[in-house]
Design a protein around this motif. Sequence first.
Motif, PDB file in Angstrom:
ATOM      1  N   LYS A  83       8.451  29.865  86.786  1.00 20.25           N
ATOM      2  CA  LYS A  83       8.690  29.687  85.350  1.00 20.25           C
ATOM      3  C   LYS A  83       8.130  28.349  84.860  1.00 20.25           C
ATOM      4  N   LEU A  99       5.133  27.764  81.931  1.00 22.54           N
ATOM      5  CA  LEU A  99       5.237  26.859  80.786  1.00 22.54           C
ATOM      6  C   LEU A  99       4.123  25.807  80.804  1.00 22.54           C
ATOM      7  N   MET A 150      14.778  24.193  78.467  1.00 19.35           N
ATOM      8  CA  MET A 150      14.290  25.538  78.147  1.00 19.35           C
ATOM      9  C   MET A 150      14.603  26.542  79.248  1.00 19.35           C
ATOM     10  N   LEU A 151      14.656  26.070  80.495  1.00 23.91           N
ATOM     11  CA  LEU A 151      14.903  26.992  81.609  1.00 23.91           C
ATOM     12  C   LEU A 151      16.337  26.917  82.104  1.00 23.91           C
ATOM     13  N   GLN A 202      14.031  30.715  76.004  1.00 23.88           N
ATOM     14  CA  GLN A 202      13.729  29.312  76.300  1.00 23.88           C
ATOM     15  C   GLN A 202      13.873  28.454  75.046  1.00 23.88           C
ATOM     16  N   ARG A 236      17.563  27.837  74.017  1.00 22.20           N
ATOM     17  CA  ARG A 236      18.231  26.732  74.715  1.00 22.20           C
ATOM     18  C   ARG A 236      17.776  25.393  74.134  1.00 22.20           C
ATOM     19  N   LEU A 237      16.501  25.324  73.812  1.00 19.25           N
ATOM     20  CA  LEU A 237      15.941  24.095  73.264  1.00 19.25           C
ATOM     21  C   LEU A 237      16.623  23.710  71.943  1.00 19.25           C
TER      22      LEU A 237
END
Lengths: 163, 405
Positions: A7, A11, A26-27, B312, B315-316
Amino acid sequence: MTELKMKILELLKEDARLSAELIGTMLDAPVAEVKQSIAEMEQDHVIVKYATVVNWSKVDDEKVTALIEVQITPERGRGFEGIAERIYLYPEVKSVYLMSGAYDLLVEVQGKTLKDVASFVSNKLSPIDAVLSTKTFFILKKYKQDGIIFEENEDDHRLLVSP
Amino acid sequence: MIKDEEKQPEISNRRQSMAEYLSPKARAIKPSGIRKFFDLASGRKDIITLGVGEPDFVTPWHVREACVYSLEMGKTQYTSNAGMPELREEIGLYLHNNFDVTYDPAKEILVTVGGSEAIDLALRALITPGDEILIPEPCYISYSPITALSGGVAVGVETFSKDNFKLKAETLKAAITPRSKVLVLCYPSNPTGGTMSYEDWLPIAKIVEENDLIVISDEIYAELSYGDKHVSFASIPGMKDRTILVSGFSKAFAMTGWRMGYACGHEDLIAAMLKIHQFTVMCAPVMGQVAALEALRNGLEEKDRMVESYNQRRRLVVSGFREIGLECHEPQGAFYAFPSIKSTGLSSDQFATRLLNEHSVAAVPGDVFGLGGEGYLRCSYATSVSQLTEAIERMGAFVRKLKGE
């Protein structure tokens, strides 16, 4: 390769400038673990380099690129490796692939002018003993490279506010 | 030709303005609160927008290409009213495989012009003037005006941040009267990102059963569920025949402009909706149907990639909002975060207006989504990571300024 590493690669492949902190958020992974994973992948040369994709046609200092099909006689015991190395060590050679089919190596050469590339082929590439023949194709325009479309219409067509 | 002496007899109550020609119902509809922000933002180039209710992906190329090819082949005719049989079959298969609900493509599935048409058809088919329509709020802005057009009475049922904007049995029960007839559900929720699990649904299903309600379940965001898998209300035991399931291709397959949706339900209800559908729009556009078919047959992998990317970014933004001092519940679905701006002392409208004017970030004030929306801001995270990061930075500066004031 762990799922987290995969992952992270996905990105970074899109944006190499993402920070480990941002990737961690983000992960949903601890930043330390992200940093560790990136360090490991750098060490193992999974991540080879953080480079910039440049659209050279937008730069005044334009470059000429050619793809050259090269037929060679393999060497006993080493196959194509030695010849490939003799070719890819030249800085003007941007990439070299061993191919199946009618020729052996596909060589991407970049120069400032048409003459540069032509002289590379006649003075450096062709004289190599094992090289049987070359066919040079000049690239006229790059539409897409490494999954990135160069002249993409990047306008966001969406309404600024919608329900 | 009318000569002077033959003038029409004077009509005493001639209408003085065009507005007077309008039906009272059309006149009574208020323009959407989103409109104001659209007007404020439009034309400005410097704006980062978190106000967009649609994916930032373009429809995948193979889907667009399927449509282009069908046009080249001359597929430009009406389809059957309910939609192309092969598309209805594919929808039936998709729902069966992914959401544990089974519908007969011949009688229980209707292809519509976006999920919006399906909601309109369902409400029109069900409402007798005076019926009360229960609508958990904050919610998507169109249920209540469409209800009013059919003579129904929209009854808001408030949901709260402390419950992660889940619909709670107590609040629903308190809103029920003998005139209650329909419950409109929208989970995952626009604007809150709230979702409902199997356990969350059970007490709601019990109330629906006890009070003999019909449910319109708008599950357009079903695929955009990030924690647990989406649970369709129609899949709750005993609820299938009481539920009109509404969904479509807009959000999951990045196909908003195609206007492709569908409704599934008991054949008697779908038959009634089909009648209205055939007299109003005839059938959904054939090119959209061809594209939708391609999306279902070959687009599921691409869809999964898009969902991962939303997750993603979800979450950001949630972590970003919390860091700048805005309380934000964890949205489990859709592509919206719904942070509270109460700590700033401003109303939603004031906050959104000043954020736009002073910091060039567009978002939608929560109050336009009905009860319980005041004090919140709907922020869509269907935009690029760099834009999101910049927007959060600007919002942080604004919040610091407000708290320092």
